[in-house]
Design an enzyme around this catalytic site. Structure first.
Site, mmCIF file in Angstrom:
data_model
loop_
_atom_site.group_PDB
_atom_site.id
_atom_site.type_symbol
_atom_site.label_atom_id
_atom_site.label_comp_id
_atom_site.label_asym_id
_atom_site.label_seq_id
_atom_site.Cartn_x
_atom_site.Cartn_y
_atom_site.Cartn_z
ATOM 1 N N LEU A 22 67.754 27.428 50.418
ATOM 2 C CA LEU A 22 66.313 27.320 50.242
ATOM 3 C C LEU A 22 65.565 28.430 50.957
ATOM 4 C CD1 LEU A 22 65.651 23.483 50.590
ATOM 5 C CD2 LEU A 22 65.748 24.825 48.517
ATOM 6 N N CYS A 23 66.092 29.645 50.851
ATOM 7 C CA CYS A 23 65.351 30.745 51.460
ATOM 8 C C CYS A 23 65.308 31.919 50.486
ATOM 9 C CB CYS A 23 65.945 31.143 52.797
ATOM 10 S SG CYS A 23 67.712 31.330 52.783
ATOM 11 N N GLY A 24 65.095 31.613 49.219
ATOM 12 C CA GLY A 24 64.926 32.664 48.232
ATOM 13 C C GLY A 24 66.204 33.445 47.997
#
Lengths: 292, 137
Positions: free
Chosen positions: A87-89
């Site tokens: 969930l950090c691109g």
């Protein structure tokens, strides 16, 4: 054609998602500030350390140490510094794209769970796994660096690099490979917004040879590993700053998307509701006319 | 020639001290060492202990941890893992840290852990010694 109740249900679920991503964005933002501060606070130390080392390497001509010695062999070892969570691109995928480019014989050391997973999945030679906490401590960095030095000194690798995500700004993070061993040209580790590359060669100029106390071997023998440990520590801090910035941006995008989606759904819902009312009115007036 | 020294003390967390001073005494690995301006260029290691700084006739005391010192004629750069001015030392906290470290020494430790514990023990001892010595004056 979905009923009004279906649409209402979807709006509610999207709202919940938006709430969660918003909360994650806030958490990442505060962690990012902390990580950036930590990375910046270490800079005077790193700068000075680099100055001292650069001065030493230029000053003492007969300078030799196993960690500096260049070897002919081609075996490489790479430390991959990734995050623990997703969930950090595109942060980790960009990093792994670079990791996959190394020759098949390369040995890997992983720091962070995502790197371990990737290396295991692609069946690379993973020699060690390390973890580091949200606020990386110096002892965690020392463990990684110590292991890398052992690998190098035992001759299991002739060159050690470290692959991490460099923090350029809150919006930009770039994967970067830096040579750790043998110690070559000494480059300052830069971190944070507006970081300036420090001129490292001016120190000690015009002062002739340095004296060493107790002696050169002992001071260099202690300073070199320490400076490597510190370099790894700075890199861990920087990787953390990158991770939290990337996560904050990714979560902000997710929140914005969810909000836009809610807007679209609400519009659709209202249209449908209006259509239903109009239909009912029509039915009533037709019935009234038929009665009359 | 300059008659002051640029003293810089930095730790991984911050720049602890940066001033023009007249003299500095360091806890060198081979014993205490006083440095005046125009000292011969020297690289040395320091052990946990006390740094005494003389500036404008006043003396300032700092507790420091292990580290390295680079001395040129006009500059003294101290790289250390801890640097606390004497008035900021919390004796009770340091004492607690010392007891914790001592308690851990009696456990089974691997090399890495034992190095960390020894370092923190030495650091807290340095704080306590500096604090006590300077309180008497």
């Amino acid at each position: 054609m979905p009923s009004t109740r279906d649409i209402r249900r979807r709006i509610k679920s999207v709202k919940n998602t938006a709430q969660i991503t918003k909360a994650m964005q806030m958490v990442a933002a505060s962690k990012m500030r902390k990580a950036q501060q930590a990375a910046l606070a270490g800079r005077p130390y790193a700068d000075l350390m680099n100055k001292v080392l650069a001065a030493l390497v230029t000053e003492s001509k007969d300078f030799s140490h196993p960690l500096v010695e260049r070897r002919q062999g081609q075996t490489r070892c790479v430390i991959v510094v990734s995050t623990d969570k997703g969930l950090c691109g595109g942060l980790n995928s960009a990093l792994m794209r670079d990791a996959a480019k190394f020759e098949p014989g390369t040995k890997f050391i992983s720091a962070g769970r995502k790197a371990s997973q990737f290396l295991a999945r692609t069946k690379r030679a993973l020699v060690a796994e390390f973890t580091y906490k949200d606020a990386p401590s110096f002892s965690e960095a020392r463990a990684i660096s110590k292991f890398a030095q052992d690998v190098y000194l035992k001759g299991e690798a002739d060159r050690v690099d470290i692959l991490f995500t460099r923090f350029v700004s809150t919006l930009v993070q770039k994967p970067e490979t830096r040579q750790l061993l043998p110690v070559g040209e000494i480059k300052p580790v830069t971190a944070g917004v507006g970081a300036k590359a420090e001129e490292g060669r001016e120190a000690g100029a015009g002062w002739g040879e340095f004296l060493f106390e107790p002696n050169q071997e002992q001071v260099l023998g202690a300073l070199l590993p320490h400076s490597l440990n510190f370099q790894v520590y700075q890199i861990l801090l920087e990787a953390k700053a990158s991770e939290h910035s990337a996560r904050m941006v990714a979560m902000k995008n997710a929140t914005d998307n969810a909000q836009q989606f809610i807007k679209d759904l609400t519009l659709e819902y209202n249209k449908l509701r209006q259509a239903n009312i109009t239909k009912e009115l029509l039915e009533i007036s037709t019935a009234a006319m038929a009665m009359g | 020639m300059a008659n002051t020294l640029q003293l810089q003390i930095v730790t991984p967390d911050a720049q602890a001290y940066s001033e023009l001073v007249e003299m500095v005494t360091l806890p060198g690995a081979e014993g205490e060492m006083g440095v005046y301006p125009n000292h011969v260029p020297l690289m040395t290691q320091i052990v946990p202990g006390e740094i005494v700084v003389r500036k404008d006739g006043q003396e300032v005391y700092l507790a420091v941890g292990e580290g390295f010192v680079e001395i040129t004629g006009e500059r003294v750069a101290v790289l250390t893992d801890m640097a606390i001015p004497v008035d900021q030392i919390d004796e009770t906290k340091a004492e607690e840290a010392r007891q914790r470290a001592e308690a851990r020494l009696s456990e089974q430790l691997n090399d890495e852990e034992s190095a960390t514990v020894h370092a923190s023990l030495a650091n807290s001892l340095a704080q306590i010694t500096v604090k006590r010595r300077r309180q008497r004056h």
